[in-house]
Scaffold this active site. Structure first.
Site: not given
Ligand code: AP5
Ligand code: MG
Ligand code: ZN
Length: 214
Positions: A13, A88, A127, A160, A171
């Site tokens: 994402k 979410r 990552r 991270r 997660r």
């Molecule tokens: P990346 O692009 O980083 O993936 P992502 O979908 O952004 O993954 P996240 O881990 O950031 O998602 P998340 O939803 O768990 O975390 P968030 O920060 O939102 O890609 C992942 C890896 O794969 C990278 O190394 C990339 O280079 C690689 N990659 C990407 N595309 C690829 C491809 N096509 N092929 C190969 N490799 C690829 O949230 C973290 C925490 O915050 C949550 O757990 C929660 O506690 C809290 N939080 C955030 N938002 C909310 C909310 N709205 N409500 C409640 N809690 C929340």
């Molecule tokens: Mg992300």
């Protein structure tokens, strides 16, 4: 253009949202990045959020909804925005829909980046994240020019805290339970678009550009 990125943790994402933001000139709003910045700066919000994030749990809806509803009304959001990591939960989606209705508008697409759990566990260990500017790399699929250093801002890259294997599994469980129902929610609203997130990053982006137009 008002977009939502849906998908499991690690689906890509953030990777795609950054490219969309750059191409279409709209802000990338990642709730995860906002919380990580608050943790780094030691704010009250950061302290509250960290206890949940470190366990792989969602931060309570009430800490998230107002924050995003305020953010999307700032002047840089006039042309639209790409939301990454919000909504979410169903209550978050309902809060967003209600807030946008009040403003006389709605989202254009919720883009679901579809990746099976097995691929995700593989991706997360590789990552590397920049806590300076939010850039994301992968040691194999998207390495920085110099190991351990952010191409964009020169800060140190880190694994991270929530990317440890046990936390990633938690997660994923939380995703299936609380976030996956949003696919149904946005399908019913006629807003869902699906892309195959297992493809190469450039191919995933090309599919999104096909959807949104040049
Ligand atoms: P990346 O692009 O980083 O993936 P992502 O979908 O952004 O993954 P996240 O881990 O950031 O998602 P998340 O939803 O768990 O975390 P968030 O920060 O939102 O890609 C992942 C890896 O794969 C990278 O190394 C990339 O280079 C690689 N990659 C990407 N595309 C690829 C491809 N096509 N092929 C190969 N490799 C690829 O949230 C973290 C925490 O915050 C949550 O757990 C929660 O506690 C809290 N939080 C955030 N938002 C909310 C909310 N709205 N409500 C409640 N809690 C929340
Ligand atoms: Mg992300
Ligand atoms: Zn950086």
């Amino acid at each position: 253009m008002k977009l939502i990125m849906l998908g499991a943790p690690g689906a890509g994402k953030g990777t795609q949202a950054k490219r969309i933001a750059a191409k279409y000139g709209i802000p990338h709003i990642s709730t995860g990045d906002i919380f990580r910045a608050n943790i780094k700066n030691g704010t009250e919000l950061g302290k509250k959020a960290q206890t949940y994030m470190d366990q792989g749990l969602l931060v309570p809806d009430e800490l998230v909804c107002d924050l995003v509803v305020d953010r999307i009304q700032q002047s840089d959001c006039e042309k639209g925005y790409v939301l990454d990591g919000f909504p979410r939960t169903i209550p978050q989606a309902e809060a967003l829909t209600a807030a946008l209705e009040k403003l006389g508008t709605g989202i254009d697409y919720a883009i679901n980046v579809e990746v099976p759990d097995a691929n995700i566990l593989n991706r997360m260990g590789g990552r590397r994240a920049c806590l300076g500017c939010g850039a994301t790399y992968h040691v194999e699929f998207n390495p920085p020019k110099q190991e351990g250093v952010c191409d964009t801002c020169g800060a140190e890259l880190v694994l991270r805290d929530d990317d440890k294997p046990e936390t990633v599994q938690k997660r994923l469980d939380v995703y299936h339970e609380q976030t996956q129902p949003l696919i149904d929610y946005y399908t019913k609203a006629g807003k869902l678009a699906e892309v195959d997130g297992t493809k190469d990053m450039d191919d995933v982006f090309a599919a999104i550009v096909d959807l949104l137009g040049e």
